[in-house]
Design a protein around this motif. Structure first.
Motif, short mmCIF file in Angstrom:
data_model
loop_
_atom_site.label_atom_id
_atom_site.label_comp_id
_atom_site.label_asym_id
_atom_site.label_seq_id
_atom_site.Cartn_x
_atom_site.Cartn_y
_atom_site.Cartn_z
N UNK A 191 0.88 -1.15 0.05
CA UNK A 191 -0.04 -0.01 -0.02
C UNK A 191 0.89 1.48 0.21
N UNK A 192 1.92 1.27 0.71
CA UNK A 192 2.75 2.23 0.82
C UNK A 192 3.38 2.77 -0.65
N UNK A 193 4.05 1.42 -1.20
CA UNK A 193 4.67 1.70 -2.54
C UNK A 193 3.76 2.05 -3.59
N UNK A 194 2.35 1.83 -3.43
CA UNK A 194 1.38 2.15 -4.47
C UNK A 194 1.09 3.72 -4.35
N UNK A 254 -9.11 9.79 2.18
CA UNK A 254 -7.75 9.81 1.44
C UNK A 254 -7.87 9.49 0.06
N UNK A 255 -8.41 8.43 -0.44
CA UNK A 255 -8.42 7.84 -1.65
C UNK A 255 -9.19 8.63 -2.65
N UNK A 362 -7.32 3.37 -7.79
CA UNK A 362 -8.54 2.45 -7.55
C UNK A 362 -8.12 1.35 -6.76
N UNK A 363 -6.79 0.91 -7.12
CA UNK A 363 -6.33 -0.23 -6.60
C UNK A 363 -5.91 -0.10 -5.03
N UNK A 364 -5.45 1.30 -4.81
CA UNK A 364 -5.11 1.58 -3.38
C UNK A 364 -6.46 1.61 -2.56
N UNK A 368 -6.66 -0.42 0.96
CA UNK A 368 -6.75 0.17 2.33
C UNK A 368 -8.22 0.25 2.63
N UNK A 369 -9.18 -0.41 2.12
CA UNK A 369 -10.52 -0.36 2.70
C UNK A 369 -10.51 -0.98 4.08
#
Length: 381
Positions: A191-194, A254-255, A362-364, A368-369
């Motif tokens: 998640x951090x890298x994304x 955030x997203x 969208x993937x993030x 993170x949901x």
């Protein structure tokens, strides 16, 4: 914190739009100019994570910030003589190297202050934006009256304020970081890298604007004062959002903030490619509140969720260096090549860069949901 941000953003308020004009007046062509800006951004890639890691390791963000600000003032002294391009480029790169850790350290301190109830992160950052706006407007008028030779003197004077403000940074009760959780561990978090990727694409799409908008609009007949006024419009919109938009941004989350930032950037750069007329540009500039501020706040909120506070400077520095920093370092020299060949049409390429972040966002969001926060709730951010 507001004083620190105000001091830190004043110098870039002048140098960001007008340093390319100064360098061009000293004889750098667009290709060399783009390479210089890329090298300065690469210097930040090195210094930001090192400075953030050092600040977390010793538990004294203030000392690292004061040292970096002092080194920046020394580097700016090299810009004053009428020297050749080698010394000039060296000065620009060294100043960027010293500046790299300052904003991540400040953001880590501000996020911690906000988390313990000591203030509002957006309003702290708004003080920096207000300072940036005033410096851009006043700097544009000053440079229009005197010529670009005044720029390094102005920036050096403002850098002295950064040294003083850094000495007043709060520690907010964060001690030295212990055990695992350093840079290598953070970079193992998908998640951090994304987040680095999507934030980097949107913020990096500003590279052409930062590097060549003043030059491009000046060649189209706009005066330095009018160019400064256009930059001020964008920053004013950013200030209003950061000061009064906390509720709206909290509801978005955030997203969605990251998605809105990417969309705003794509729209902004498409419009900028199509015109250099003052009125349409003035209508586009408020999108800075979306393309920059929403992306910045969305990234800060996610970092606060993912990372414990004692690792905050490391996380912020990694994000600054390997997210927006790396993307901008890559896109700065590319911007020079594109602008040299296509002029204002190069902004279409930046629109495509910003739009490329949507699948990752969208993937993030899926990744993170429902993720619990690592630090205090971010409602104050």
């Amino acid at each position: 914190m507001a004083l620190f941000y105000a001091a830190l953003f004043a110098g870039p308020g002048i140098s960001l739009p007008f340093l390319p004009v100064f360098l061009a007046a000293r004889g750098l062509d667009p290709g060399f100019l783009g390479a210089t800006l890329g090298a300065s951004q690469a210097a930040r890639l090195v210094s930001a994570p090192l400075g953030g890691r050092l600040a977390d390791a010793i538990g004294d963000r203030r000392a690292v910030a004061v040292g970096a600000a002092g080194l920046g003032a020394i580097a700016l002294l090299l810009m004053l003589p009428e020297a050749g391009p080698v010394l000039l480029v060296t000065a620009v790169v060294l100043a960027a190297l010293a500046a790299g850790p300052l904003l991540p350290i400040g953001d880590a301190a501000a996020l911690r202050v906000a988390a313990v109830g000591g203030g509002d992160f957006g309003r702290m950052r708004a003080a920096g934006s207000l300072s940036f706006m005033l410096a851009t407007g006043l700097g544009g008028m000053a440079l229009g009256a005197t010529g670009p030779w005044l720029l390094p003197w102005l920036v050096l004077a403002l850098q002295a304020g950064v040294v003083g403000a850094a000495a007043l940074l709060p520690d907010a009760g964060v001690g030295p970081a212990r055990g695992r959780g350093g840079a290598a561990d953070l970079l193992r978090k998908p998640g951090f890298v994304l987040l680095l990727l999507v934030s980097g694409l949107t913020q990096g799409s500003h590279a052409l604007y930062y590097g060549f908008s003043a030059l491009h609009w000046g060649r189209a007949g706009l005066s330095p004062g009018l160019v400064g006024a256009l930059w001020v419009l964008g920053i004013l919109a950013e200030i209003l959002l950061l000061t009064f938009g906390r509720g709206a941004m909290a509801r978005l989350g955030p997203v969605r903030l990251l998605a809105a930032g990417a969309g705003g950037a794509a729209l902004r750069w498409t419009g900028t490619a199509l015109t250099a007329e003052p009125l349409p540009l003035a209508m586009l500039q408020p999108l800075h509140a979306v393309s920059f501020a929403m992306t910045m706040v969305g990234a800060a909120q996610l970092i606060a969720r993912m990372v414990p506070p004692e690792r905050g400077a490391t996380a912020q520095a990694l994000h600054s260096a390997l997210g927006p920093g790396l993307a901008t370092a890559v896109l700065n020299p590319l911007s020079g090549v594109l602008y040299e060949r296509f002029g204002g049409g190069s902004f279409l390429a930046m629109a495509a860069v910003a739009a490329a972040s949507w699948p990752g966002i969208a993937a993030l969001g899926r990744m993170t949901a429902g993720q619990p926060a690592m630090s205090d709730p971010e409602t104050r951010l």
